[in-house]
Design a protein around this motif. Structure first.
Motif, PDB file in Angstrom:
ATOM      1  N   ASP A 252      -6.652   3.154  -1.169  1.00  0.00           N
ATOM      2  CA  ASP A 252      -6.236   2.176  -1.829  1.00  0.00           C
ATOM      3  C   ASP A 252      -6.980   1.200  -2.194  1.00  0.00           C
ATOM      4  O   ASP A 252      -7.999   0.655  -1.357  1.00  0.00           O
ATOM      5  CB  ASP A 252      -4.956   1.522  -1.149  1.00  0.00           C
ATOM      6  CG  ASP A 252      -4.981  -0.141  -1.790  1.00  0.00           C
ATOM      7  OD1 ASP A 252      -4.511   0.017  -3.201  1.00  0.00           O
ATOM      8  OD2 ASP A 252      -3.197  -0.478  -1.887  1.00  0.00           O
TER       9      ASP A 252
ATOM     10  N   ASP B 119       1.097  -0.773  -2.524  1.00  0.00           N
ATOM     11  CA  ASP B 119       0.594   0.043  -2.420  1.00  0.00           C
ATOM     12  C   ASP B 119      -0.005   0.265  -1.176  1.00  0.00           C
ATOM     13  O   ASP B 119       0.873   2.170  -0.907  1.00  0.00           O
ATOM     14  CB  ASP B 119      -0.346   0.011  -3.754  1.00  0.00           C
ATOM     15  CG  ASP B 119      -0.435   0.288  -5.331  1.00  0.00           C
ATOM     16  OD1 ASP B 119       1.161   0.584  -4.665  1.00  0.00           O
ATOM     17  OD2 ASP B 119      -1.211  -0.365  -5.394  1.00  0.00           O
ATOM     18  N   THR B 120      -0.562  -0.024  -0.747  1.00  0.00           N
ATOM     19  CA  THR B 120      -0.894   0.225   0.482  1.00  0.00           C
ATOM     20  C   THR B 120       0.136   0.920   1.529  1.00  0.00           C
ATOM     21  O   THR B 120       0.670   2.167   2.368  1.00  0.00           O
ATOM     22  CB  THR B 120      -1.714  -0.780   1.458  1.00  0.00           C
ATOM     23  OG1 THR B 120      -3.033  -1.195   1.561  1.00  0.00           O
ATOM     24  CG2 THR B 120      -2.411   0.293   3.003  1.00  0.00           C
TER      25      THR B 120
ATOM     26  N   ALA C  74      -7.766   1.643   2.721  1.00  0.00           N
ATOM     27  CA  ALA C  74      -7.212   0.337   2.274  1.00  0.00           C
ATOM     28  C   ALA C  74      -8.406  -0.336   2.268  1.00  0.00           C
ATOM     29  O   ALA C  74      -9.385  -1.157   2.680  1.00  0.00           O
ATOM     30  CB  ALA C  74      -6.261  -0.029   2.423  1.00  0.00           C
TER      31      ALA C  74
END
Length: 187
Positions: A25, A33-34, A49
């Motif tokens: 991410d 989204d993570t 991330a």
């Protein structure tokens, strides 16, 4: 009903990310989204991330803790342009996602930039597995956004078709600069 760019990005990721995968991410933001990627890769996978803002790390860590997803995620308080030196070279990536623009509900002066995005894309492409995907959702309705959109369009169009397929997805009749999604898939 047509999917928004965000929902379509998740559809495209679900098609390729399996349990045990390694993914990125590139702009963790508030952690949505993570967390989504962490669920897809499961306990045996890994999500790298990245974000430069302290608020993004705090919000993402809180979300991951609430969902019980902290074990498979490594958070980096760094820009995505550091992927080359942060993620081991031998790591094969199944997918990466970018939301380009600024962190919602924060300082709109802190934005992603064309040069750092290009550096991140270069680093991910060298590690991307066949059938792997890079998803870029480009929010461009702010100062600097048009330059980043131009970079992503140019970068995508120059990828050799023998090695990559590139899709764009956008709503052309909406006001206020709706985001444009790009999907780069390695053949």
């Amino acid at each position: 009903m047509l999917q928004t760019a965000l929902h379509f990005s998740h559809t495209l990721l679900k098609e390729v990310v399996e349990p045990g995968a390694s993914v990125v991410d590139a702009t963790m933001g508030n952690g949505n989204d993570t967390a989504f990627l962490a669920q897809l890769v499961g306990s045996k996978g890994l999500v790298y991330a990245f974000d430069i803002q302290e608020a993004a790390l705090i919000n993402t860590e809180k979300k991951l803790t609430e969902l019980g997803l902290t074990e498979q995620v490594t958070l980096f308080h760094k820009g995505h342009e550091t992927i080359e030196e942060t993620i081991p070279t031998e790591t094969s990536l199944t997918a990466a996602v970018f939301n380009l623009g600024y962190l919602p509900k924060s300082d709109k002066q802190i934005i992603t930039k064309p040069d750092t995005t290009k550096k991140a894309l270069d680093a991910i492409l060298t590690r991307l597995k066949p059938k792997g995907r890079i998803i870029l959702v480009v929010y461009y309705g702010h100062t600097g956004g048009e330059a980043e959109l131009a970079l992503v369009q140019d970068y995508s169009q120059k990828l050799p078709q023998e090695e990559y397929s590139v899709l764009t997805y956008q709503f052309v009749n909406q006001r206020n600069n709706p985001p444009i999604l790009f999907c780069i898939e390695k053949k």
